[in-house]
Scaffold this active site. Structure first.
Site, PDB file in Angstrom:
ATOM      1  N   SER A 158       7.830   3.606  -9.620  1.00  0.00           N
ATOM      2  CA  SER A 158       7.781   2.598  -8.544  1.00  0.00           C
ATOM      3  C   SER A 158       9.046   2.596  -7.684  1.00  0.00           C
ATOM      4  O   SER A 158       8.950   2.503  -6.451  1.00  0.00           O
ATOM      5  CB  SER A 158       7.523   1.207  -9.125  1.00  0.00           C
ATOM      6  OG  SER A 158       6.232   1.166  -9.678  1.00  0.00           O
ATOM      7  N   LYS A 211       2.017  -7.589 -18.381  1.00  0.00           N
ATOM      8  CA  LYS A 211       1.061  -8.039 -17.357  1.00  0.00           C
ATOM      9  C   LYS A 211       0.358  -9.348 -17.719  1.00  0.00           C
ATOM     10  O   LYS A 211       0.122 -10.192 -16.854  1.00  0.00           O
ATOM     11  CB  LYS A 211       0.027  -6.945 -17.087  1.00  0.00           C
ATOM     12  CG  LYS A 211       0.613  -5.713 -16.385  1.00  0.00           C
ATOM     13  CD  LYS A 211      -0.464  -4.705 -16.059  1.00  0.00           C
ATOM     14  CE  LYS A 211       0.129  -3.453 -15.432  1.00  0.00           C
ATOM     15  NZ  LYS A 211      -0.881  -2.465 -15.044  1.00  0.00           N
ATOM     16  N   ASP A 270      -4.355  -2.977  -9.331  1.00  0.00           N
ATOM     17  CA  ASP A 270      -4.790  -1.723  -9.980  1.00  0.00           C
ATOM     18  C   ASP A 270      -6.185  -1.301  -9.503  1.00  0.00           C
ATOM     19  O   ASP A 270      -6.434  -0.122  -9.242  1.00  0.00           O
ATOM     20  CB  ASP A 270      -4.789  -1.871 -11.507  1.00  0.00           C
ATOM     21  CG  ASP A 270      -3.382  -1.795 -12.080  1.00  0.00           C
ATOM     22  OD1 ASP A 270      -2.506  -1.174 -11.442  1.00  0.00           O
ATOM     23  OD2 ASP A 270      -3.158  -2.363 -13.176  1.00  0.00           O
ATOM     24  N   GLY A 314      -6.067  -1.542 -21.050  1.00  0.00           N
ATOM     25  CA  GLY A 314      -5.707  -2.367 -19.895  1.00  0.00           C
ATOM     26  C   GLY A 314      -6.159  -1.758 -18.581  1.00  0.00           C
ATOM     27  O   GLY A 314      -6.661  -2.465 -17.704  1.00  0.00           O
ATOM     28  N   TYR A 356      -1.725  10.924 -14.403  1.00  0.00           N
ATOM     29  CA  TYR A 356      -1.182  11.786 -13.345  1.00  0.00           C
ATOM     30  C   TYR A 356      -0.078  12.705 -13.860  1.00  0.00           C
ATOM     31  O   TYR A 356       0.533  13.422 -13.070  1.00  0.00           O
ATOM     32  CB  TYR A 356      -0.711  10.953 -12.144  1.00  0.00           C
ATOM     33  CG  TYR A 356       0.218   9.827 -12.491  1.00  0.00           C
ATOM     34  CD1 TYR A 356      -0.285   8.568 -12.794  1.00  0.00           C
ATOM     35  CD2 TYR A 356       1.588  10.022 -12.552  1.00  0.00           C
ATOM     36  CE1 TYR A 356       0.546   7.527 -13.129  1.00  0.00           C
ATOM     37  CE2 TYR A 356       2.437   8.983 -12.884  1.00  0.00           C
ATOM     38  CZ  TYR A 356       1.909   7.736 -13.171  1.00  0.00           C
ATOM     39  OH  TYR A 356       2.743   6.706 -13.519  1.00  0.00           O
TER      40      TYR A 356
HETATM   41  P1  NDP Z   1      -4.220   1.525 -23.473  1.00  0.00           P
HETATM   42  O1  NDP Z   1      -3.271   1.941 -24.547  1.00  0.00           O
HETATM   43  O2  NDP Z   1      -4.390   0.083 -23.164  1.00  0.00           O
HETATM   44  O3  NDP Z   1      -5.686   2.131 -23.808  1.00  0.00           O
HETATM   45  C1  NDP Z   1      -5.815   3.437 -24.307  1.00  0.00           C
HETATM   46  C2  NDP Z   1      -7.274   3.843 -24.341  1.00  0.00           C
HETATM   47  O4  NDP Z   1      -7.336   5.207 -24.792  1.00  0.00           O
HETATM   48  C3  NDP Z   1      -8.150   3.029 -25.285  1.00  0.00           C
HETATM   49  O5  NDP Z   1      -9.445   2.936 -24.776  1.00  0.00           O
HETATM   50  C4  NDP Z   1      -8.132   3.897 -26.557  1.00  0.00           C
HETATM   51  O6  NDP Z   1      -9.258   3.716 -27.411  1.00  0.00           O
HETATM   52  C5  NDP Z   1      -8.189   5.272 -25.949  1.00  0.00           C
HETATM   53  N1  NDP Z   1      -7.679   6.279 -26.894  1.00  0.00           N
HETATM   54  C6  NDP Z   1      -6.390   6.475 -27.265  1.00  0.00           C
HETATM   55  N2  NDP Z   1      -6.316   7.466 -28.187  1.00  0.00           N
HETATM   56  C7  NDP Z   1      -7.606   7.892 -28.399  1.00  0.00           C
HETATM   57  C8  NDP Z   1      -8.179   8.889 -29.224  1.00  0.00           C
HETATM   58  N3  NDP Z   1      -7.431   9.667 -30.036  1.00  0.00           N
HETATM   59  N4  NDP Z   1      -9.536   9.075 -29.181  1.00  0.00           N
HETATM   60  C9  NDP Z   1     -10.310   8.308 -28.349  1.00  0.00           C
HETATM   61  N5  NDP Z   1      -9.813   7.342 -27.543  1.00  0.00           N
HETATM   62  C10 NDP Z   1      -8.471   7.137 -27.566  1.00  0.00           C
HETATM   63  O7  NDP Z   1      -3.749   2.338 -22.181  1.00  0.00           O
HETATM   64  P2  NDP Z   1      -3.924   1.904 -20.648  1.00  0.00           P
HETATM   65  O8  NDP Z   1      -5.296   1.414 -20.437  1.00  0.00           O
HETATM   66  O9  NDP Z   1      -2.792   1.062 -20.228  1.00  0.00           O
HETATM   67  O10 NDP Z   1      -3.709   3.320 -19.901  1.00  0.00           O
HETATM   68  C11 NDP Z   1      -4.655   4.380 -20.046  1.00  0.00           C
HETATM   69  C12 NDP Z   1      -4.183   5.565 -19.211  1.00  0.00           C
HETATM   70  O11 NDP Z   1      -4.209   5.235 -17.825  1.00  0.00           O
HETATM   71  C13 NDP Z   1      -2.734   5.960 -19.506  1.00  0.00           C
HETATM   72  O12 NDP Z   1      -2.665   7.368 -19.582  1.00  0.00           O
HETATM   73  C14 NDP Z   1      -1.953   5.465 -18.316  1.00  0.00           C
HETATM   74  O13 NDP Z   1      -0.824   6.270 -18.026  1.00  0.00           O
HETATM   75  C15 NDP Z   1      -2.985   5.572 -17.202  1.00  0.00           C
HETATM   76  N6  NDP Z   1      -2.756   4.624 -16.112  1.00  0.00           N
HETATM   77  C16 NDP Z   1      -2.661   5.122 -14.837  1.00  0.00           C
HETATM   78  C17 NDP Z   1      -2.476   4.272 -13.783  1.00  0.00           C
HETATM   79  C18 NDP Z   1      -2.373   4.835 -12.397  1.00  0.00           C
HETATM   80  O14 NDP Z   1      -1.920   4.117 -11.486  1.00  0.00           O
HETATM   81  N7  NDP Z   1      -2.795   6.067 -12.174  1.00  0.00           N
HETATM   82  C19 NDP Z   1      -2.396   2.805 -13.959  1.00  0.00           C
HETATM   83  C20 NDP Z   1      -2.524   2.386 -15.342  1.00  0.00           C
HETATM   84  C21 NDP Z   1      -2.691   3.287 -16.369  1.00  0.00           C
HETATM   85  P3  NDP Z   1      -9.245   2.569 -28.561  1.00  0.00           P
HETATM   86  O15 NDP Z   1      -9.531   1.291 -27.849  1.00  0.00           O
HETATM   87  O16 NDP Z   1     -10.327   2.994 -29.476  1.00  0.00           O
HETATM   88  O17 NDP Z   1      -7.872   2.609 -29.194  1.00  0.00           O
END
Ligand code: NDP
Length: 278
Positions: free
Chosen positions: A19, A68, A104, A133, A221
């Site tokens: 940011s 958040k 977002d 999230g 990304y």
């Molecule tokens: P969270 O940690 O809140 O959620 C992670 C998700 O990934 C959950 O659904 C989780 O499943 C799943 N997951 C993790 N490991 C595994 C696995 N081994 N097998 C299957 N599913 C898995 O992360 P966020 O939602 O905050 O972020 C997700 C991605 O989005 C990140 O890579 C982040 O960098 C990116 N992002 C990008 C943004 C942008 O502006 N481009 C903005 C926000 C985020 P479970 O619920 O079963 O644990």
């Protein structure tokens, strides 16, 4: 305290945040005397910092993981997206009151609108893989955009069930092994898991059921092309990386703090790509 407007990103940790790079580029581009800095704030210190934000000379800020939801509880007023999601990523002041918004979803949609015109197809179905999230904001935005169905599938099925209603009546939920059922109708498939990030394993799903018109997008990304996107591209589908979401979600905050609606330009994108690569 300096006399010009300053904003910050509040996170813990926050060293990875791009940011400051984005906002300081815009400040320089538009010739605005202002500043944007990192604020690494622990959960224990978060409330105190936010309550003192204005007194410390800040006109607002961005909020990132893990703050958040806490930010949502602290604002005097939340915009509609933040209220629906219970999470705030942008803070600003109006008449001395602290406002919170969530950009977002706006960033997610703007990225697709720009990079893949017509991506919505007939808005029949969008499949969202993941239920963290970021997936919450995506499911909410796709519901608002008018998709007939927004299918949220996740390793932990209960979390998909909890967030599908954020897409309104369009929301349906499933486990990862239900994905294939939704793909034949999908206009869009989203990787909203953290799988595929540099240093993590790949998301292993079979995209063979997708129609040719479908667009695949990833929120990740780093790297710009995840294994998920590489697979979709190899199948001849249009793909959109997650960097544009990051850039577009930043724009509304900049406008609130500094009074100029900034543009997401190829130059800005190249700047962040170079930073990711370094
Ligand atoms: P969270 O940690 O809140 O959620 C992670 C998700 O990934 C959950 O659904 C989780 O499943 C799943 N997951 C993790 N490991 C595994 C696995 N081994 N097998 C299957 N599913 C898995 O992360 P966020 O939602 O905050 O972020 C997700 C991605 O989005 C990140 O890579 C982040 O960098 C990116 N992002 C990008 C943004 C942008 O502006 N481009 C903005 C926000 C985020 P479970 O619920 O079963 O644990």
């Amino acid at each position: 305290m300096s006399g010009f407007p300053r904003a910050c990103v509040l996170g813990w940790p926050v060293s990875q945040s791009r940011s400051p790079l984005i906002h300081n580029h815009w400040l320089a581009t538009y010739g605005i005397a202002g500043g944007y800095e990192r604020a690494e704030i622990t959960p224990a210190d978060f409330e105190g910092f936010v309550r003192g934000l204005g007194a410390a000379g800040f006109v607002g800020g961005n909020v990132t993981v893990p703050h958040k939801e806490a930010a949502f509880r602290l604002v005097d007023e939340a915009d509609a997206s933040a209220a629906d999601l219970g999470a705030v990523n942008t803070l600003w002041f109006e008449d001395g009151r602290l406002f919170g918004g969530n950009t977002d979803g706006v960033g997610f949609l703007a990225n697709l609108d720009e990079a893949a015109p017509g991506w919505e197809g007939e808005r029949k179905l969008a499949a969202v893989i993941g239920a963290g999230g970021a997936a919450r904001a995506v499911a909410h935005a796709l519901g608002k955009r008018g998709f007939e169905r927004v299918a949220v599938v996740n390793r932990t099925r209960e979390k998909a069930e909890a967030i599908a209603p954020l897409a309104g009546r369009a929301g349906v939920a499933g486990g990862l092994d239900d994905l294939w059922r939704f793909l034949p109708d999908a206009d869009l498939v989203v990787n909203a898991t953290s799988l595929g990030m540099a240093g993590k394993g790949a998301l292993e799903v079979h995209l063979g059921e997708l129609p040719e018109r479908a667009v695949a997008t990833d929120l990740i990304y780093v790297p710009l092309e995840t294994p998920f996107l590489a697979d979709a591209r190899a199948r001849g589908l249009r793909t959109v990386d997650g960097l544009g979401m990051l850039l577009h979600q930043a724009a509304p905050g900049f406008e609130r703090w500094f009074g100029v609606r900034p543009e997401v330009t190829p130059e800005l994108r190249a700047l962040v790509v170079a930073d990711i690569g370094s």
